[in-house]
Design an enzyme around this catalytic site. Structure first.
Site, PDB file in Angstrom:
ATOM      1  N   ILE A   1       0.857  -1.195   0.000  1.00 43.10           N
ATOM      2  CA  ILE A   1       0.000   0.000   0.000  1.00 43.10           C
ATOM      3  C   ILE A   1       0.889   1.239   0.000  1.00 43.10           C
ATOM      4  CG2 ILE A   1      -1.838   1.271   1.178  1.00 43.10           C
ATOM      5  CD1 ILE A   1      -2.682  -1.279   2.561  1.00 43.10           C
ATOM      6  N   THR A   2       0.750   2.073  -1.021  1.00 38.60           N
ATOM      7  CA  THR A   2       1.529   3.312  -1.022  1.00 38.60           C
ATOM      8  C   THR A   2       0.847   4.336  -0.130  1.00 38.60           C
ATOM      9  OG1 THR A   2       0.414   4.354  -2.919  1.00 38.60           O
ATOM     10  CG2 THR A   2       2.232   2.852  -3.423  1.00 38.60           C
ATOM     11  N   GLY A   3       1.658   5.180   0.509  1.00 38.10           N
ATOM     12  CA  GLY A   3       1.092   6.228   1.365  1.00 38.10           C
ATOM     13  C   GLY A   3       0.299   5.654   2.520  1.00 38.10           C
ATOM     14  N   ALA A   4       0.852   4.622   3.154  1.00 41.05           N
ATOM     15  CA  ALA A   4       0.133   3.975   4.259  1.00 41.05           C
ATOM     16  C   ALA A   4       0.471   4.620   5.604  1.00 41.05           C
ATOM     17  CB  ALA A   4       0.443   2.478   4.285  1.00 41.05           C
TER      18      ALA A   4
ATOM     19  N   SER B   1      -0.630   7.515   6.673  1.00 43.82           N
ATOM     20  CA  SER B   1      -1.723   8.307   7.251  1.00 43.82           C
ATOM     21  C   SER B   1      -3.025   8.040   6.508  1.00 43.82           C
ATOM     22  CB  SER B   1      -1.384   9.815   7.220  1.00 43.82           C
ATOM     23  OG  SER B   1      -1.466  10.305   5.903  1.00 43.82           O
ATOM     24  N   GLY B   2      -4.089   8.619   7.029  1.00 40.62           N
ATOM     25  CA  GLY B   2      -5.373   8.641   6.340  1.00 40.62           C
ATOM     26  C   GLY B   2      -5.881   7.292   5.864  1.00 40.62           C
TER      27      GLY B   2
ATOM     28  N   TYR C   1      -4.743  18.310  -9.038  1.00 42.29           N
ATOM     29  CA  TYR C   1      -5.102  17.122  -8.251  1.00 42.29           C
ATOM     30  C   TYR C   1      -6.256  16.370  -8.917  1.00 42.29           C
ATOM     31  CZ  TYR C   1      -7.279  14.312  -4.569  1.00 42.29           C
ATOM     32  OH  TYR C   1      -7.849  13.276  -3.870  1.00 42.29           O
TER      33      TYR C   1
END
Ligand code: LMG
Ligand code: NDP
Ligand code: PMR
Length: 397
Positions: free
Chosen positions: A89-92, A94-95, A272
């Site tokens: 999982i990329t960017g795991a 936060s959020g 974005y």
């Protein structure tokens, strides 16, 4: 727990579940969404492109050589327990990514590789949500550097672990930036990180997914409602629009070409939303080129409005204060990080979400349904062009 039991349900139950979600579809029309996409998705499945067939012949040979012997005997023995799946999982840190990692780790059926740019932050985050050490590991990945993406892929391959699911989740959003900022290779940061970094990552890791013997291999790219102009949220200015891709073709460097995909002046919020359109187009192009021959399930989703995440860190304080109550009480599109994490975990692991090429959403009862993408976000010709131009930019062609 919910995930664990869902995975053991027979497929007959999934039909029932889909039926149930369809029953309450009308509610979601409030958000400007229509639900007649099924026929459309089915018909694109059948129109596979010639170049897709050429490339996938190689992939098919690999699939036959690697997956068949390991998978069939286990099924034949009627084994009920699968080996633990491995999900990157990329960017795991936060959020949504963190909440998904937590949900998968807690199910006991997954080892999560948290692919993050800040190692220490990721470690603290995993601890803060109580993830058990044996259920995750952390690997460095900075999507704003193609060099880092390549290094990550090499490290992953050297680790010898299988790759069963890849979740392209990380993103940056710069709504207040007056001037563009750039990735290591000089691409505008939002499209460079959210789209181009993930594009290279998923292309380079596809081979590992093909080799995996896991029965339900999935590549998920997180999309969003705000990139879809067939919704109210997608009509809040500035609207996503990739135009004729002239800026992308020029390399988004802001020097001899625009930093925006459509060639216009820089607008961080639009960049974005454009990047999310690219994410959703890429998922569909993957599906058209590779699903039939590899069996990999390609999906995208809108997890709901998770108004409390770090995504809005660069927005003005007043926005950060008012946005959550606005979404909770006025649009009613709000979801907690925990709930959104469970939704994405379903797309990773639920046996009823195995249809490829789908953009999943959830209605107010948290039942999943196949959503309809905007005309631009489902434009097959544009998807092919974005794919081809992106290949050139990341050095794949
Ligand atoms: C920009 O502002 C920002 O400048 C930029 O930084 C970035 O954040 C970007 O999209 C992200 O937004 C957009 C700005 C302009 O919106 C606002 O933020 C202004 C807020 C105005 C407040 C209006 C009152 C609403 C009541 C709110 C109650 C208080 C809570 C406040 C919480 C604040 C959270 C935002 O936006 C506008 O111009 C406003 C007009 C938006 C109109 C929406 C578009 C309607 C289009 C209708 C077409 C629908 C088509 C649907 C088709 C469906 C078919 C099936
Ligand atoms: P967060 O900001 O909480 O999470 C984003 C993650 O991406 C962070 O872990 C961040 O790392 C990571 N990241 C950013 N840049 C890079 C980079 N260069 N390399 C590696 N990782 C990076 O936001 P959300 O959880 O809200 O966003 C997750 C996904 O959900 C995004 O794809 C977003 O578009 C999507 N989404 C979000 C919605 C929402 O309402 N929040 C709605 C619809 C979709 P770090 O922790 O180091 O900053
Ligand atoms: Mg939006 C109908 C409802 C709806 C939903 C589901 C969202 C989701 N938004 C809705 C409506 C509106 N928003 C309306 C009517 C407005 C004008 C007041 C509005 C405004 C607004 C702003 C300024 N909304 C925003 C912003 C942002 O900066 C967010 C954004 O666009 O980020 C790119 C955002 C969002 N609204 C959403 C969602 C999910 C976002 C987060 C963006 C994303 O990840 O795609």
């Amino acid at each position: 727990m919910a995930l664990q039991s869902a995975a053991l349900l027979p497929s007959a139950f999934s039909l029932h579940k889909e039926g149930k979600s369809n029953a309450s579809l009308k509610e979601s029309c409030l958000f400007g969404v229509s639900f007649s996409d099924q026929i459309k998705v089915d018909s694109t499945l059948k129109t596979k492109r010639e170049f897709g067939s050429r490339k996938s012949a190689v992939v098919r040979a690999q699939t036959a050589a690697t997956t068949a012997p390991t998978f069939t005997p286990a099924a034949a023995q009627g084994k009920k327990t699968l080996r633990k799946g491995t999900a990157v999982i990329t960017g795991a840190s936060s959020g949504l990514g963190l909440a998904t990692a937590k949900a998968l780790a807690e199910s006991g059926k997954w080892h999560v590789i948290m692919a993050c740019r800040d190692f220490l932050k990721a470690e603290k985050a995993a601890k803060s949500v109580g993830m058990a050490k044996e259920n995750y590991s952390i690997m460095h990945l900075d999507l704003a550097s193609l060099e880092s993406v390549r290094q990550f892929v090499e490290n992953f391959k050297q680790s010898g672990q299988p790759l069963d699911v890849l979740v392209c989740n990380a993103a940056v959003y710069q709504p207040t930036a007056k001037e563009p900022s750039f990735t290591a290779e000089g691409f505008e940061l939002s499209v460079g990180t959210n789209h181009l970094g993930h594009f290279l990552l998923s292309r380079l890791l596809l081979d590992d997914m093909v080799k995996s013997d896991y029965p339900s291999k999935r590549l998920i790219i997180v999309g969003s409602i705000t990139g879809n102009t067939n919704t109210l949220a997608g009509n809040v200015p500035p609207k996503a629009n990739l135009g004729d891709l002239r800026g992308l073709q020029g390399g988004l460097n802001g020097l001899n070409t625009s930093s925006m995909i459509d060639g216009a002046d820089f607008d961080g919020a639009k960049a974005y939303k454009d990047s999310k359109v690219c994410n959703m187009l890429t998922m569909q192009e993957f599906h058209r080129r590779y699903h039939e021959d590899t069996g990999i399930i390609f999906s995208s989703l809108y997890p709901g409005c998770i108004a409390t995440t770090g995504l809005f860190r660069e927005h003005i304080p007043l926005f950060r204060l008012l946005f959550p109550p606005f979404q909770k009480f006025i649009t009613k599109g709000f979801v907690s990080e925990e709930e959104a994490g469970k939704r994405l975990a379903q797309v990773v692991s639920d046996p009823s979400l195995t249809k490829s090429g789908v953009y999943w959403s959830w209605n107010k009862d948290s039942a999943s349904f196949e959503n309809q993408l905007s005309p631009e976000a489902s434009d097959a010709e544009k998807a092919r062009k974005v794919w081809e131009v992106s290949e050139k930019l990341v050095g794949l062609s």
